[in-house]
Design an enzyme around this catalytic site. Sequence first.
Site, PDB file in Angstrom:
ATOM      1  N   SER A  20      86.276  33.925  38.999  1.00  0.00           N
ATOM      2  CA  SER A  20      85.805  34.982  39.908  1.00  0.00           C
ATOM      3  C   SER A  20      86.932  35.926  40.325  1.00  0.00           C
ATOM      4  O   SER A  20      88.041  35.499  40.651  1.00  0.00           O
ATOM      5  CB  SER A  20      85.197  34.352  41.162  1.00  0.00           C
ATOM      6  OG  SER A  20      84.875  35.374  42.089  1.00  0.00           O
ATOM      7  N   SER A  22      86.400  37.893  42.929  1.00  0.00           N
ATOM      8  CA  SER A  22      86.117  38.208  44.330  1.00  0.00           C
ATOM      9  C   SER A  22      87.254  37.828  45.288  1.00  0.00           C
ATOM     10  O   SER A  22      87.539  38.595  46.216  1.00  0.00           O
ATOM     11  CB  SER A  22      84.807  37.544  44.769  1.00  0.00           C
ATOM     12  OG  SER A  22      83.733  38.172  44.098  1.00  0.00           O
ATOM     13  N   THR A  67      77.505  32.414  43.582  1.00  0.00           N
ATOM     14  CA  THR A  67      77.360  32.773  42.176  1.00  0.00           C
ATOM     15  C   THR A  67      76.757  31.575  41.452  1.00  0.00           C
ATOM     16  O   THR A  67      76.338  30.595  42.089  1.00  0.00           O
ATOM     17  CB  THR A  67      78.720  33.250  41.604  1.00  0.00           C
ATOM     18  OG1 THR A  67      78.514  33.694  40.270  1.00  0.00           O
ATOM     19  CG2 THR A  67      79.784  32.161  41.631  1.00  0.00           C
ATOM     20  N   LYS A  71      72.327  30.786  43.157  1.00  0.00           N
ATOM     21  CA  LYS A  71      71.614  31.932  43.742  1.00  0.00           C
ATOM     22  C   LYS A  71      70.207  31.596  44.237  1.00  0.00           C
ATOM     23  O   LYS A  71      69.785  32.083  45.283  1.00  0.00           O
ATOM     24  CB  LYS A  71      71.588  33.106  42.756  1.00  0.00           C
ATOM     25  CG  LYS A  71      72.970  33.745  42.624  1.00  0.00           C
ATOM     26  CD  LYS A  71      72.914  35.081  41.929  1.00  0.00           C
ATOM     27  CE  LYS A  71      74.295  35.731  41.974  1.00  0.00           C
ATOM     28  NZ  LYS A  71      74.329  37.047  41.346  1.00  0.00           N
ATOM     29  N   ASP A 107      73.827  43.105  45.532  1.00  0.00           N
ATOM     30  CA  ASP A 107      73.927  43.644  44.165  1.00  0.00           C
ATOM     31  C   ASP A 107      73.164  44.965  44.044  1.00  0.00           C
ATOM     32  O   ASP A 107      73.506  45.811  43.220  1.00  0.00           O
ATOM     33  CB  ASP A 107      73.360  42.647  43.142  1.00  0.00           C
ATOM     34  CG  ASP A 107      74.316  41.503  42.877  1.00  0.00           C
ATOM     35  OD1 ASP A 107      75.534  41.669  43.105  1.00  0.00           O
ATOM     36  OD2 ASP A 107      73.848  40.426  42.466  1.00  0.00           O
ATOM     37  N   GLY A 132      66.845  43.203  29.932  1.00  0.00           N
ATOM     38  CA  GLY A 132      67.013  42.000  30.734  1.00  0.00           C
ATOM     39  C   GLY A 132      65.923  41.862  31.768  1.00  0.00           C
ATOM     40  O   GLY A 132      65.343  42.853  32.221  1.00  0.00           O
ATOM     41  N   ALA A 133      65.635  40.605  32.126  1.00  0.00           N
ATOM     42  CA  ALA A 133      64.585  40.359  33.122  1.00  0.00           C
ATOM     43  C   ALA A 133      64.933  39.125  33.958  1.00  0.00           C
ATOM     44  O   ALA A 133      64.063  38.419  34.450  1.00  0.00           O
ATOM     45  CB  ALA A 133      63.236  40.180  32.428  1.00  0.00           C
ATOM     46  N   GLY A 134      66.234  38.872  34.138  1.00  0.00           N
ATOM     47  CA  GLY A 134      66.668  37.741  34.961  1.00  0.00           C
ATOM     48  C   GLY A 134      66.935  38.179  36.394  1.00  0.00           C
ATOM     49  O   GLY A 134      66.447  39.223  36.837  1.00  0.00           O
ATOM     50  N   ALA A 136      69.723  39.265  37.762  1.00  0.00           N
ATOM     51  CA  ALA A 136      70.487  40.515  37.863  1.00  0.00           C
ATOM     52  C   ALA A 136      69.582  41.716  37.597  1.00  0.00           C
ATOM     53  O   ALA A 136      69.683  42.748  38.267  1.00  0.00           O
ATOM     54  CB  ALA A 136      71.651  40.492  36.875  1.00  0.00           C
ATOM     55  N   TYR A 229      81.389  43.176  33.329  1.00  0.00           N
ATOM     56  CA  TYR A 229      82.695  43.844  33.422  1.00  0.00           C
ATOM     57  C   TYR A 229      83.801  43.065  32.715  1.00  0.00           C
ATOM     58  O   TYR A 229      84.954  43.473  32.723  1.00  0.00           O
ATOM     59  CB  TYR A 229      83.086  44.093  34.897  1.00  0.00           C
ATOM     60  CG  TYR A 229      83.125  42.843  35.734  1.00  0.00           C
ATOM     61  CD1 TYR A 229      82.015  42.450  36.477  1.00  0.00           C
ATOM     62  CD2 TYR A 229      84.256  42.048  35.770  1.00  0.00           C
ATOM     63  CE1 TYR A 229      82.037  41.300  37.229  1.00  0.00           C
ATOM     64  CE2 TYR A 229      84.296  40.889  36.522  1.00  0.00           C
ATOM     65  CZ  TYR A 229      83.184  40.525  37.245  1.00  0.00           C
ATOM     66  OH  TYR A 229      83.202  39.369  37.982  1.00  0.00           O
TER      67      TYR A 229
HETATM   68  P1  ATR Z   1      71.144  36.466  35.633  1.00  0.00           P
HETATM   69  O1  ATR Z   1      70.886  35.937  37.032  1.00  0.00           O
HETATM   70  O2  ATR Z   1      72.601  36.647  35.334  1.00  0.00           O
HETATM   71  O3  ATR Z   1      70.337  37.683  35.335  1.00  0.00           O
HETATM   72  P2  ATR Z   1      69.289  34.851  34.103  1.00  0.00           P
HETATM   73  O4  ATR Z   1      68.275  34.879  35.195  1.00  0.00           O
HETATM   74  O5  ATR Z   1      69.536  33.584  33.367  1.00  0.00           O
HETATM   75  O6  ATR Z   1      70.722  35.280  34.641  1.00  0.00           O
HETATM   76  O7  ATR Z   1      68.921  36.024  33.040  1.00  0.00           O
HETATM   77  C1  ATR Z   1      69.702  36.280  31.945  1.00  0.00           C
HETATM   78  C2  ATR Z   1      69.133  37.473  31.185  1.00  0.00           C
HETATM   79  O8  ATR Z   1      69.913  37.659  29.997  1.00  0.00           O
HETATM   80  C3  ATR Z   1      67.697  37.309  30.725  1.00  0.00           C
HETATM   81  O9  ATR Z   1      67.094  38.580  30.607  1.00  0.00           O
HETATM   82  C4  ATR Z   1      67.902  36.675  29.354  1.00  0.00           C
HETATM   83  O10 ATR Z   1      66.801  36.810  28.477  1.00  0.00           O
HETATM   84  P3  ATR Z   1      65.609  35.704  28.509  1.00  0.00           P
HETATM   85  O11 ATR Z   1      64.756  36.057  29.705  1.00  0.00           O
HETATM   86  O12 ATR Z   1      64.908  35.899  27.220  1.00  0.00           O
HETATM   87  O13 ATR Z   1      66.280  34.363  28.645  1.00  0.00           O
HETATM   88  C5  ATR Z   1      69.063  37.490  28.847  1.00  0.00           C
HETATM   89  N1  ATR Z   1      69.817  36.800  27.795  1.00  0.00           N
HETATM   90  C6  ATR Z   1      70.699  35.787  27.965  1.00  0.00           C
HETATM   91  N2  ATR Z   1      71.203  35.399  26.770  1.00  0.00           N
HETATM   92  C7  ATR Z   1      70.593  36.187  25.822  1.00  0.00           C
HETATM   93  C8  ATR Z   1      70.682  36.282  24.406  1.00  0.00           C
HETATM   94  N3  ATR Z   1      71.505  35.479  23.724  1.00  0.00           N
HETATM   95  N4  ATR Z   1      69.940  37.223  23.786  1.00  0.00           N
HETATM   96  C9  ATR Z   1      69.107  38.038  24.474  1.00  0.00           C
HETATM   97  N5  ATR Z   1      68.971  37.990  25.827  1.00  0.00           N
HETATM   98  C10 ATR Z   1      69.722  37.093  26.488  1.00  0.00           C
END
Ligand code: ATR
Length: 286
Positions: A20, A22, A67, A71, A107, A132-134, A136, A229
């Site tokens: 980190s 931070s 982190t 979370k 964030d 992405g859909a996690g 973050a 980053y």
């Molecule tokens: P964070 O809190 O950092 O967003 P997360 O909730 O685990 O972590 O989400 C990670 C994101 O990165 C998701 O969108 C994930 O896609 P999935 O929903 O399909 O898991 C994406 N991600 C992580 N590794 C990946 C990879 N190797 N290829 C494509 N997408 C990836």
Amino acid sequence: MSLTGNAKLAGIAGWPVGHSLSPRLHAYWIAEHKLDAAYVPLPVRREDFAPAVALLPKLGFRGLNVTIPHKEAAFALATEHDEAATATGAVNTLVFEDGRIIGKNTDVIGFIGMLRDAGITTLAGKNVLVHGAGGAARAVIFALTEMSAAQIWILNRTPSRAEELAKLFSGRGNTRVEVVANNMALGMIGLVVNATSVGTASRNSDVAPAPFFHYDTLADETAFADIVYRPLETHFLAMARSTGLKTIDGLGMLLHQAVPAFAAWFGVEPKVTPALRAHLLAALEG
Ligand code: ATR
């Protein structure tokens, strides 16, 4: 640094936490403002997080950043949530105050500050593609609705997670949110955001396929922003830069998300400056 017996304390809890930046970031502001305060790394295993959050306020801590992997647990342990935390279901900052545990998602402000530094102050009338859909991505999409984006498309390896976020955020303000499949043409897109961990050094970078974009269909003014980053220039940004497009690296989000947390714990609103960015870049490059 010299501390008195009344020093204000905060820190970052994670497992692992050694990577980190931070502590370096907050130490810079503590020194700049000559505060009697400390921000420390707290290596906390998943099973120890709840007991740590119960104990740390009693030991004088004002709060924590959290982190991976804490979370979700931080969200659950918070006794109240700010608007961004409620909307995203994710917490990255805890503030301990009079027996309360306030969960914040800074964030969102971090992402808005990163775009503002790059000259983007509103997204009114603009279309945005989010990869992405996690957790973050939730903060990023909420921030994009706050900035009045006209349309957000979500692209994700697992489409059902993207559907879930589209349902959650569609119609917030005047923003439409929909899911898209990979391989789309990008005409009319003002901003493309990588909100996945793909590209993070030592995580996925050599195995994860980056989404395929038809760069030739992009308008010249399209910008590419990454929340990663480390490294500062990800493959995602390098591809865009080599096509002549504007790029925005993820360090600004780290810097700006720390501002409201520092202010809540230590009572001073710090500034994000070029000197601070250089101070952290030196650590990243080292
Ligand atoms: P964070 O809190 O950092 O967003 P997360 O909730 O685990 O972590 O989400 C990670 C994101 O990165 C998701 O969108 C994930 O896609 P999935 O929903 O399909 O898991 C994406 N991600 C992580 N590794 C990946 C990879 N190797 N290829 C494509 N997408 C990836």
